[in-house]
Write a protein that holds these residues in place. Structure first.
Motif, PDB file in Angstrom:
ATOM      1  N   ASN A   1       0.872  -1.165   0.000  1.00 54.57           N
ATOM      2  CA  ASN A   1       0.000   0.000   0.000  1.00 54.57           C
ATOM      3  C   ASN A   1       0.917   1.226   0.000  1.00 54.57           C
ATOM      4  OD1 ASN A   1      -2.274  -1.656   0.219  1.00 54.57           O
ATOM      5  ND2 ASN A   1      -2.151  -1.668   2.451  1.00 54.57           N
ATOM      6  N   VAL A   2       0.794   2.041  -1.029  1.00 51.90           N
ATOM      7  CA  VAL A   2       1.791   3.100  -1.201  1.00 51.90           C
ATOM      8  C   VAL A   2       1.142   4.450  -1.477  1.00 51.90           C
ATOM      9  CG1 VAL A   2       3.412   1.415  -2.169  1.00 51.90           C
ATOM     10  CG2 VAL A   2       2.043   2.831  -3.706  1.00 51.90           C
ATOM     11  N   ILE A   3       1.933   5.489  -1.198  1.00 52.31           N
ATOM     12  CA  ILE A   3       1.612   6.852  -1.613  1.00 52.31           C
ATOM     13  C   ILE A   3       2.646   7.255  -2.651  1.00 52.31           C
ATOM     14  CG2 ILE A   3       1.488   9.268  -0.914  1.00 52.31           C
ATOM     15  CD1 ILE A   3       0.629   8.310   1.848  1.00 52.31           C
ATOM     16  N   LEU A   4       2.182   7.690  -3.806  1.00 52.06           N
ATOM     17  CA  LEU A   4       3.065   8.222  -4.848  1.00 52.06           C
ATOM     18  C   LEU A   4       2.980   9.738  -4.771  1.00 52.06           C
ATOM     19  CD1 LEU A   4       2.069   5.797  -7.747  1.00 52.06           C
ATOM     20  CD2 LEU A   4       4.052   5.632  -6.240  1.00 52.06           C
ATOM     21  N   ARG A   5       4.088  10.342  -4.350  1.00 49.13           N
ATOM     22  CA  ARG A   5       4.097  11.784  -4.100  1.00 49.13           C
ATOM     23  C   ARG A   5       5.228  12.431  -4.896  1.00 49.13           C
ATOM     24  NH1 ARG A   5       4.840  13.239   1.936  1.00 49.13           N
ATOM     25  NH2 ARG A   5       2.679  12.514   2.028  1.00 49.13           N
ATOM     26  N   PRO A   6       4.898  13.246  -5.884  1.00 40.20           N
ATOM     27  CA  PRO A   6       5.944  13.914  -6.665  1.00 40.20           C
ATOM     28  C   PRO A   6       6.573  15.036  -5.849  1.00 40.20           C
ATOM     29  CG  PRO A   6       3.807  14.693  -7.354  1.00 40.20           C
ATOM     30  CD  PRO A   6       3.553  13.597  -6.352  1.00 40.20           C
ATOM     31  N   PRO A   7       7.795  15.470  -6.187  1.00 41.01           N
ATOM     32  CA  PRO A   7       8.433  16.579  -5.466  1.00 41.01           C
ATOM     33  C   PRO A   7       7.591  17.847  -5.501  1.00 41.01           C
ATOM     34  CG  PRO A   7       9.997  15.488  -6.921  1.00 41.01           C
ATOM     35  CD  PRO A   7       8.659  14.932  -7.247  1.00 41.01           C
ATOM     36  N   GLU A   8       6.926  18.073  -6.613  1.00 44.36           N
ATOM     37  CA  GLU A   8       6.010  19.190  -6.759  1.00 44.36           C
ATOM     38  C   GLU A   8       4.739  18.668  -7.410  1.00 44.36           C
ATOM     39  OE1 GLU A   8       7.888  22.182  -9.053  1.00 44.36           O
ATOM     40  OE2 GLU A   8       9.407  22.660  -7.531  1.00 44.36           O
ATOM     41  N   PRO A   9       3.598  19.293  -7.125  1.00 42.22           N
ATOM     42  CA  PRO A   9       2.362  18.832  -7.769  1.00 42.22           C
ATOM     43  C   PRO A   9       2.505  18.821  -9.289  1.00 42.22           C
ATOM     44  CG  PRO A   9       1.852  20.363  -5.998  1.00 42.22           C
ATOM     45  CD  PRO A   9       3.345  20.390  -6.160  1.00 42.22           C
TER      46      PRO A   9
END
Length: 554
Positions: free
Chosen positions: A287-295
Motif C-alpha cells: 500500500n503506497v503513496i506516490l508523491r511527486p516533489p512538486e504537484p
C-alpha cells in the motif's frame, strides 16, 4: 499485421466493395458509419468514400453532413465529401476532452435543427470514427441526451441495438467513455450545460495492493485534444510504502485525512483482489503513496492515470509487459462543479480501461487507486458553455487525412522503388509486416508481451520473472487469452447495415470518376484485388450465419 489481416478477412466486414456499406441509423437523423477511406488497403474492408457519398446523395440529397472524430486522420480529403465535414478529433479508445463537447453538440444541433424550406426534408448527421463504435457512440448518445432529451440508459441501449450484433456486448463499452456519457447527462440535467475548464494539479496518488514492477504515469490532453502527453512518470524515490514503519508518515494529506487512514486495505475488496499468491509475491504487494516533489500540473481538467507492469524477461534488453490499465476522469465533474477547490477520484482495478479500451488488462497490478487533485492557482480558467442558436461554434483542426502514423495508412503510403520493389524473394510481405508493426507500436503504443527496455526506465522497478510468480488460473487466462466475445478490436461485433445494392450500383455519374483519382499505387491495386478475392471466398465459406459467430479467425 495479424490484426490488420483479421479485419480484412473476418466476418461480414470483408465484402465486395459493391455489396454495401457499413453504416446504421441510430435515429432517423443520426447515421453512424465506420471511417470511410479513399486509399488502400482500408477501402478493401471499410467504406469506399465515393460509395458512401453516392448513397448519401441518393437517399438524402444535399441534406447530410459529416462529423468526424479521428485524430489519426480521416482517410479521405475534405473535398471528396464536398467539404461538408466538421472536425472534432481525439485519440482512439479514449474519451473526448470535455471542453469540445459543448461546441460539438451545438454544431450537430445547428445542422440538424435548421429550418428546412421544403416540407418533408430532414437533415442527417453522419458521425464516424474508425470503427463507428466507441467515439461515435459516445457522441451519438451525448447528442440524444443533451439535445433530444433522451434518458442516458435509453440512449446507450438504442446505440447498442442499432450498432452491435447480438451477444457482442454494448456499443459504448470502454469504461472511461461511459464515464463521459454520465458526465454529459450530469452536464445536461444538473449543471445547466455549464462547464469550467481549469488547469489542475495532481498532489498524490494512493494505491492499495500495488504489485512490484508497476510504472505509474499521469497524462493529459494537449493540442486541443488531438494528442495525449505524459506529464509525469513516478520513480522509486517518489514512492512511500506506508506498510513499512520506517517510512510511515502520519502527516495529514492535502484534504485533511491521515495517510495511514487513507491506505487501510479496503474492507469491500473483491474476491479477485484476495487471490492467494506466493510468499514472495505477498512481500511485493504494497500500500503506497506516490508523491511527486512538486504537484503535477495539467493544462485541463481531464486526467489519465496509466499503469504498466513489467516483469523480467529472458531476452537481453527486453522486459515482459504483463499488465496494462488506465483510467480517465474530469475534475470538474468529480467535485469541482460543487465549488470544491480540491477533490478525490477513486476506482478499483476491475473498473479501469484495458488494452485499446477492452476489458483485457493482463495480470492484476493493483487493487484500488485514489487520486488527490486540486485546482492550480497558475493558469487561466475558461468558461465553456454550449453556444446558443445563432452563435459561432468553435470546431477543431483536422489531422492529416492520409493518417500519418496510422498502421493501416502506413502500408498504403506511396512507394516509388525502394523496399517494396527491392526484388528480394519474400521482401514485400516482410516489409509490410515490419511497417505495420512499427506503425502500430507508434500509434497504439501498448500491448502485452515483450517490450524493448529503455534507459529512461532504469529508475522504475521491474518485477521478477512471470515464471517465478504464483499465477492463478484466472490471471493466466487474463494474460494469455481472452474469453469469448472479448476483443482488442473495436471492429469485432459491429453490425453493419447494408443499404439496397441498387443504391450503390446506380450511384450518380458525378462520382464514377472518383475511382480514377484515389491515392493508389500499382502495388496497392494488385494487393487490393487479391484481398478482395480472398475476402469474398472466405465470406462465402462462413455462410450467412456470421452474426452468431463468436471467434474471429486465428
Amino acid at each position: 499485421m495479424a490484426s490488420l489481416l483479421r479485419q480484412i478477412v473476418s466476418g461480414p466486414r470483408a465484402r465486395h466493395p459493391e455489396a454495401g456499406l457499413d453504416l446504421c441509423y441510430v435515429t432517423d437523423n443520426i447515421v453512424v458509419t465506420s471511417g470511410p477511406s479513399s486509399v488502400w488497403p482500408r477501402k478493401a474492408y471499410r467504406n469506399p468514400v465515393n460509395h458512401l457519398v453516392a448513397f448519401l446523395d441518393k437517399k438524402h440529397g444535399q441534406e447530410w453532413a459529416i462529423f468526424e472524430f479521428r485524430a489519426e486522420g480521416t482517410g479521405y480529403p475534405d473535398e471528396e465529401v464536398y467539404n461538408r465535414v466538421h472536425h472534432f478529433p481525439w485519440p482512439d479508445h479514449h474519451p473526448p476532452p470535455f471542453a469540445i463537447i459543448p461546441n460539438l453538440m451545438a454544431a450537430m444541433r445547428t445542422w440538424l435543427q435548421a429550418d428546412m424550406k421544403e416540407e418533408g426534408k430532414q437533415r442527417v448527421a453522419v458521425v464516424h470514427c474508425k470503427a463507428g463504435k466507441g467515439r461515435s457512440g459516445t457522441v451519438a448518445c451525448s447528442y440524444l441526451i443533451s439535445q433530444e432529451g433522451w434518458r442516458m440508459e435509453d440512449a446507450l441501449k438504442r446505440f447498442t441495438l442499432r450498432r452491435m450484433r447480438n451477444g457482442f456486448g454494448d456499443g459504448v463499452s470502454i469504461p472511461s467513455q461511459l464515464r463521459w456519457v454520465r458526465y454529459v447527462d450530469k452536464w445536461t440535467n444538473e449543471m445547466g450545460k455549464k462547464y469550467l475548464e481549469r488547469p489542475i494539479e495532481i498532489v498524490e496518488v494512493h494505491v492499495w495492493g500495488l504489485r512490484s514492477g508497476v510504472k505509474v504515469c499521469v497524462e493529459g490532453f494537449i493540442e486541443d485534444g488531438k494528442r495525449i502527453k505524459n506529464f509525469h512518470t513516478f520513480i522509486r524515490d517518489e514512492k512511500i510504502n506506508v506498510d513499512d514503519d520506517a517510512h510511515r508518515e502520519p502527516d495529514a494529506d492535502p484534504l485533511g485525512r491521515s495517510q495511514t487512514e487513507n491506505l487501510v486495505p479496503p474492507s469491500n475488496a473483491t474476491s479477485s483482489s484476495k487471490t492467494e499468491v506466493s510468499t514472495a509475491e505477498k512481500e511485493a504487494i504494497q500500500n503506497v503513496i506516490l508523491r511527486p516533489p512538486e504537484p503535477i500540473r495539467l493544462p485541463t481538467s481531464d486526467v489519465n492515470i496509466d499503469f504498466e507492469r513489467r516483469n523480467k524477461s529472458g531476452y537481453s534488453g527486453f522486459a515482459m509487459v504483463t499488465s496494462l490499465a488506465h483510467v480517465w476522469f474530469n475534475a470538474h465533474f468529480e467535485g469541482g462543479y460543487e465549488g470544491n477547490e480540491s477533490g478525490l477520484f477513486e476506482i478499483e482495478w476491475e473498473a479501469m480501461d484495458g488494452i485499446k479500451g477492452s476489458v483485457r488488462k493482463g495480470i492484476k497490478a493493483l487493487d484500488r487507486m485514489k487520486v488527490i487533485w486540486k485546482y492550480s492557482e497558475a493558469g487561466r480558467s475558461q468558461s465553456v458553455d454550449e453556444p446558443k442558436e445563432g452563435e459561432s461554434v468553435k470546431e477543431g483542426q483536422p489531422a492529416d487525412w492520409r493518417g500519418e502514423g496510422d498502421p493501416e495508412a502506413v502500408i498504403g503510403a506511396k512507394h516509388s522503388g525502394g523496399v517494396l520493389n527491392s526484388g528480394h524473394v519474400g521482401g514485400t510481405p516482410l516489409t509490410l509486416g515490419q511497417m505495420s508493426s512499427d506503425a502500430a507500436n507508434k500509434l497504439m503504443g501498448k500491448d502485452l508481451g515483450l517490450r524493448k527496455s529503455h534507459d529512461a526506465s532504469a529508475d522504475i522497478s521491474r518485477a521478477s520473472s512471470v515464471k517465478d510468480e504464483s499465477v492463478t488460473p484466472l490471471e493466466s487466462e487474463q494474460l494469455d487469452g481472452l474469453p469469448e466475445h472479448v476483443s482488442d478490436s473495436e471492429d469485432e461485433g459491429v453490425k453493419p447495415h447494408v443499404p439496397n445494392e441498387h443504391d450503390i450500383l446506380n450511384r450518380p455519374s458525378n462520382h464514377e470518376s472518383h475511382d480514377d483519382d484515389r491515392q493508389d499505387t500499382a502495388t496497392g491495386k494488385y494487393l487490393e484485388l487479391g484481398l478482395g478475392k480472398v475476402s469474398n471466398i472466405l465470406a462465402k465459406m462462413k455462410g450467412s450465419g456470421s452474426d452468431h459467430e463468436t471467434n474471429s479467425p486465428k
